[in-house]
Motif scaffolding. Structure first.
Motif, PDB file in Angstrom:
ATOM      1  N   PHE A   1       5.863  -8.580   3.724  1.00 23.43           N
ATOM      2  CA  PHE A   1       5.317  -7.292   4.120  1.00 23.43           C
ATOM      3  C   PHE A   1       4.002  -7.472   4.874  1.00 23.43           C
ATOM      4  O   PHE A   1       3.073  -8.095   4.368  1.00 23.43           O
ATOM      5  N   VAL A   2       3.947  -6.919   6.083  1.00 21.43           N
ATOM      6  CA  VAL A   2       2.758  -6.997   6.928  1.00 21.43           C
ATOM      7  C   VAL A   2       2.118  -5.612   6.987  1.00 21.43           C
ATOM      8  O   VAL A   2       2.763  -4.655   7.429  1.00 21.43           O
ATOM      9  N   PRO A   3       0.880  -5.456   6.528  1.00 24.73           N
ATOM     10  CA  PRO A   3       0.238  -4.136   6.625  1.00 24.73           C
ATOM     11  C   PRO A   3       0.281  -3.617   8.064  1.00 24.73           C
ATOM     12  O   PRO A   3      -0.089  -4.331   9.007  1.00 24.73           O
ATOM     13  N   PHE A   4       0.754  -2.398   8.211  1.00 29.03           N
ATOM     14  CA  PHE A   4       0.897  -1.830   9.547  1.00 29.03           C
ATOM     15  C   PHE A   4      -0.422  -1.177   9.940  1.00 29.03           C
ATOM     16  O   PHE A   4      -0.652   0.008   9.710  1.00 29.03           O
ATOM     17  N   ASP A   5      -1.306  -1.990  10.526  1.00 30.63           N
ATOM     18  CA  ASP A   5      -2.618  -1.506  10.918  1.00 30.63           C
ATOM     19  C   ASP A   5      -3.077  -2.234  12.174  1.00 30.63           C
ATOM     20  O   ASP A   5      -2.381  -3.117  12.692  1.00 30.63           O
TER      21      ASP A   5
ATOM     22  N   GLU B   1       2.508  -8.583  -4.228  1.00 38.15           N
ATOM     23  CA  GLU B   1       1.153  -8.391  -3.704  1.00 38.15           C
ATOM     24  C   GLU B   1       0.961  -7.041  -2.998  1.00 38.15           C
ATOM     25  O   GLU B   1      -0.152  -6.740  -2.565  1.00 38.15           O
ATOM     26  N   VAL B   2       2.001  -6.258  -2.873  1.00 32.48           N
ATOM     27  CA  VAL B   2       1.916  -5.004  -2.112  1.00 32.48           C
ATOM     28  C   VAL B   2       1.242  -3.910  -2.931  1.00 32.48           C
ATOM     29  O   VAL B   2       1.049  -4.037  -4.144  1.00 32.48           O
ATOM     30  N   GLU B   3       0.869  -2.828  -2.241  1.00 32.04           N
ATOM     31  CA  GLU B   3       0.254  -1.672  -2.886  1.00 32.04           C
ATOM     32  C   GLU B   3       1.085  -0.429  -2.596  1.00 32.04           C
ATOM     33  O   GLU B   3       1.715  -0.316  -1.537  1.00 32.04           O
ATOM     34  N   GLU B   4       1.079   0.492  -3.512  1.00 28.69           N
ATOM     35  CA  GLU B   4       1.738   1.775  -3.273  1.00 28.69           C
ATOM     36  C   GLU B   4       0.957   2.583  -2.243  1.00 28.69           C
ATOM     37  O   GLU B   4      -0.272   2.477  -2.144  1.00 28.69           O
TER      38      GLU B   4
ATOM     39  N   PHE C   1       5.762   1.776  -0.218  1.00 23.24           N
ATOM     40  CA  PHE C   1       6.155   1.730  -1.624  1.00 23.24           C
ATOM     41  C   PHE C   1       5.737   3.037  -2.306  1.00 23.24           C
ATOM     42  O   PHE C   1       4.567   3.405  -2.292  1.00 23.24           O
ATOM     43  N   VAL C   2       6.716   3.699  -2.915  1.00 28.00           N
ATOM     44  CA  VAL C   2       6.413   4.913  -3.691  1.00 28.00           C
ATOM     45  C   VAL C   2       6.447   4.626  -5.184  1.00 28.00           C
ATOM     46  O   VAL C   2       5.969   5.434  -5.985  1.00 28.00           O
TER      47      VAL C   2
ATOM     48  N   ARG D   1       9.331  -0.356  -9.662  1.00 25.62           N
ATOM     49  CA  ARG D   1      10.773  -0.330  -9.418  1.00 25.62           C
ATOM     50  C   ARG D   1      11.132  -0.844  -8.022  1.00 25.62           C
ATOM     51  O   ARG D   1      12.293  -0.805  -7.621  1.00 25.62           O
ATOM     52  N   CYS D   2      10.132  -1.321  -7.277  1.00 22.07           N
ATOM     53  CA  CYS D   2      10.356  -1.774  -5.892  1.00 22.07           C
ATOM     54  C   CYS D   2      11.035  -0.686  -5.069  1.00 22.07           C
ATOM     55  O   CYS D   2      11.973  -0.943  -4.302  1.00 22.07           O
ATOM     56  N   GLU D   3      10.547   0.518  -5.204  1.00 23.42           N
ATOM     57  CA  GLU D   3      11.161   1.668  -4.544  1.00 23.42           C
ATOM     58  C   GLU D   3      10.354   2.026  -3.295  1.00 23.42           C
ATOM     59  O   GLU D   3       9.139   2.203  -3.362  1.00 23.42           O
ATOM     60  N   ILE D   4      11.063   2.139  -2.163  1.00 24.94           N
ATOM     61  CA  ILE D   4      10.390   2.367  -0.887  1.00 24.94           C
ATOM     62  C   ILE D   4      11.006   3.550  -0.149  1.00 24.94           C
ATOM     63  O   ILE D   4      12.122   3.977  -0.432  1.00 24.94           O
ATOM     64  N   ILE D   5      10.248   4.065   0.806  1.00 23.16           N
ATOM     65  CA  ILE D   5      10.792   4.979   1.797  1.00 23.16           C
ATOM     66  C   ILE D   5      10.549   4.346   3.169  1.00 23.16           C
ATOM     67  O   ILE D   5       9.622   3.558   3.343  1.00 23.16           O
ATOM     68  N   ILE D   6      11.415   4.665   4.122  1.00 28.11           N
ATOM     69  CA  ILE D   6      11.216   4.206   5.497  1.00 28.11           C
ATOM     70  C   ILE D   6      10.296   5.195   6.188  1.00 28.11           C
ATOM     71  O   ILE D   6      10.552   6.403   6.184  1.00 28.11           O
TER      72      ILE D   6
END
Length: 508
Positions: free
Chosen positions: A306-310, A331-334, A359-360, A364-369
């Motif tokens: 995962f690459v922070p989109f910034d 290592e990701v953040e919601e 990540f929401v 649970r490793c739950e994501i939205i696009i």
């Protein structure tokens, strides 16, 4: 080989001490499996996969030793060799199938390698998703054993020099397991049809002969199919001809802008199941009824980064910079947008797929696009994402009781400053001035940067309402008609010029 396995098991046990089912542990297991399978390929030898496998921290070592790739970079250096028939380049064996994917903005088609290992992993994930239906409440049990109408690409693939290419949906349908064939509609003969209009006509003609329980496909095309069936047989809704339709399995784009128009075609509620199946693999799926997002597939055939989109990791055109900041799943953040890097069982390695996710529910490793790395508007720092656009359109359609089936946005000059131009596909009576005001207001509520810039360099927004057929016809002229093609939410470059020419002249 035995030495590597002993070393890995000992080092991981000592260094990580992870819970057995933790996403981090699952992902490291997937990475090791991919590296072991591909270590004797050209790519594996170039980037010393054996050395990575022997490392105490294979994830970090992998990131240190293997660079990131976008399509142009990996194709020029590696995948072009497989198109020439060379074996053991990025994955063992010869690549016999390629998914043609142009996304929604690129001019030329991308040839994405497809292997039996990838297709097998996709099928396993699909079965796992089906098994989650047993946890759903009040599901339409009668629908489970009925037909699956899958509106996708043609299974009649293009023959190249030792390979076949086409839509992933076409490749997948061509390899439908024998036990699934009695359920699969429209059937192999119609599925081979390349002409999307003729295929749709055949589906409409045969609709009374089928008992459909599942609808599967991109929302816009499934909706169009239902509209034609309802019109052809003078129905009030689709349930009058298919009373057992109980599920809609969708993906590719946000469903919310389509929901109102879609539900007008139903006679009773259906269960919606969202999936994230890209040409590169089956990435995530909704495994809990009415969940906020989709659960990432962490234990099968794809290693995720995962690459922070910034602005630190992407330039103004959405291109990945050299040596970006990259995180693994633990290592990701919601609440933060990330661009996805995939390593897969088809020889994609640290490959930028072009989608952004958020990540929401990290546990649970739950994501939205949330959009695409190149589908956003930030002319003056407004940082307007596709997720913002989808949400604004959804809120406005609910408030005004309208059905907006398609939309797209472009940045345009406004004197010395800038403006946004919206085109909305709507067959209802719609007030453009009111839509402009409502969309602008909703975006200000959703996005603080947008609100600030609307008082500064982003001088105005314009809204033009078009018949929804305009969007479909443009896609047809672009050769992008069919089950897997989606209208781009943001228009830039040549696609924008073609769209403006089409609106002026009717051609491109």
């Amino acid at each position: 080989m035995a030495l590597i396995e002993i070393q890995l098991s000992k080092s991981l046990a000592r260094a990580l001490r992870l819970p057995r089912k933790s996403p981090q542990r699952q992902q490291l297991k997937v990475l090791r499996k991919l590296l072991k399978k591909a270590r004797f390929t050209e790519f594996g030898q170039e980037y010393r996969f054996d050395e990575i496998l022997l490392s105490r921290h294979p994830g970090k070592k992998f990131q240190e030793m293997v660079p990131t790739f976008d399509y142009n970079k990996i194709h020029a250096a590696w995948w072009n060799k497989t198109l020439e028939g060379k074996a053991d380049v990025c994955w063992p064996g010869k690549i016999k199938y390629y998914a043609l994917s142009s996304g929604t903005s690129e001019a030329g088609s991308k040839f994405i390698p497809i292997t039996n290992d990838l297709l097998r992993g996709n099928r396993i994930v699909m079965i796992k998703q089906l098994l989650t239906l047993r946890t759903y409440r009040d599901i339409p049990v009668k629908s489970l054993g009925k037909g699956w109408l899958m509106i996708g690409g043609s299974t009649s693939l293009q023959k190249g020099a030792g390979y076949y290419s086409g839509d992933l949906s076409g490749i997948t349908a061509r390899k439908v397991p024998f036990w699934f064939q009695p359920f699969y509609k429209p059937g192999k003969k119609i599925a081979r049809t390349k002409d999307w209009t003729k295929k749709l006509e055949e589906v409409v003609r045969l609709a009374p002969q089928w008992d459909i329980g599942f609808l599967v496909g991109v929302p816009g095309w499934i909706q169009l199919c239902m509209e034609k069936i309802v019109e052809r047989y003078n129905l009030n809704n689709i349930h009058e001809i298919w009373p057992n339709v109980g599920f809609f399995v969708h993906g590719g784009v946000s469903f919310e802008p389509y929901r109102k128009g879609f539900e007008k075609l139903l006679g009773k509620p259906v269960t919606y199941i969202e999936t994230y199946l890209a040409s590169e693999g089956f990435i995530a799926y909704q495994d809990v009824q009415n969940s906020r997002g989709m659960r990432l597939v962490t234990n099968q055939h794809i290693f995720l980064e995962f690459v922070p989109f910034d602005n630190r990791n992407f330039d103004a055109d959405g291109n990945l910079v050299e040596n970006p900041e990259v995180y693994m799943i633990h290592e990701v953040e919601e609440g933060r947008d990330y661009a996805l890097l995939l390593s897969t069982s088809a020889g994609a390695w640290r490959y930028l797929i072009g989608d952004t996710v958020r990540f929401v529910d990290k546990e649970r490793c739950e994501i939205i696009i949330t959009g695409r790395t190149k589908h956003f508007l930030s002319l003056v720092g407004e940082h307007l994402s596709v997720d913002n656009m989808n949400k604004a359109v959804q809120l406005v359609t609910e408030e005004l009781n309208l059905s907006i089936t398609e939309f797209t946005v472009a940045g345009i000059p406004h004197g010395l400053f800038f403006a946004h131009q919206w085109w909305l596909g709507c067959s209802d009576q719609a007030d453009e001035a009111l839509l402009r005001q409502k969309i602008d207001d909703k975006l200000k509520e959703l996005n603080d940067d947008y609100a600030v810039e609307r008082d500064s360099a982003l001088k105005d927004i314009y809204v033009k309402v078009l018949p929804e057929e305009k969007f479909m016809e443009f896609m047809r002229l672009k050769g992008k008609i069919g089950g897997q093609h989606k209208f781009p939410r943001v228009l830039k470059g040549k696609m924008l010029l073609d769209w403006q020419k089409y609106l002026e002249t009717g051609s491109i």
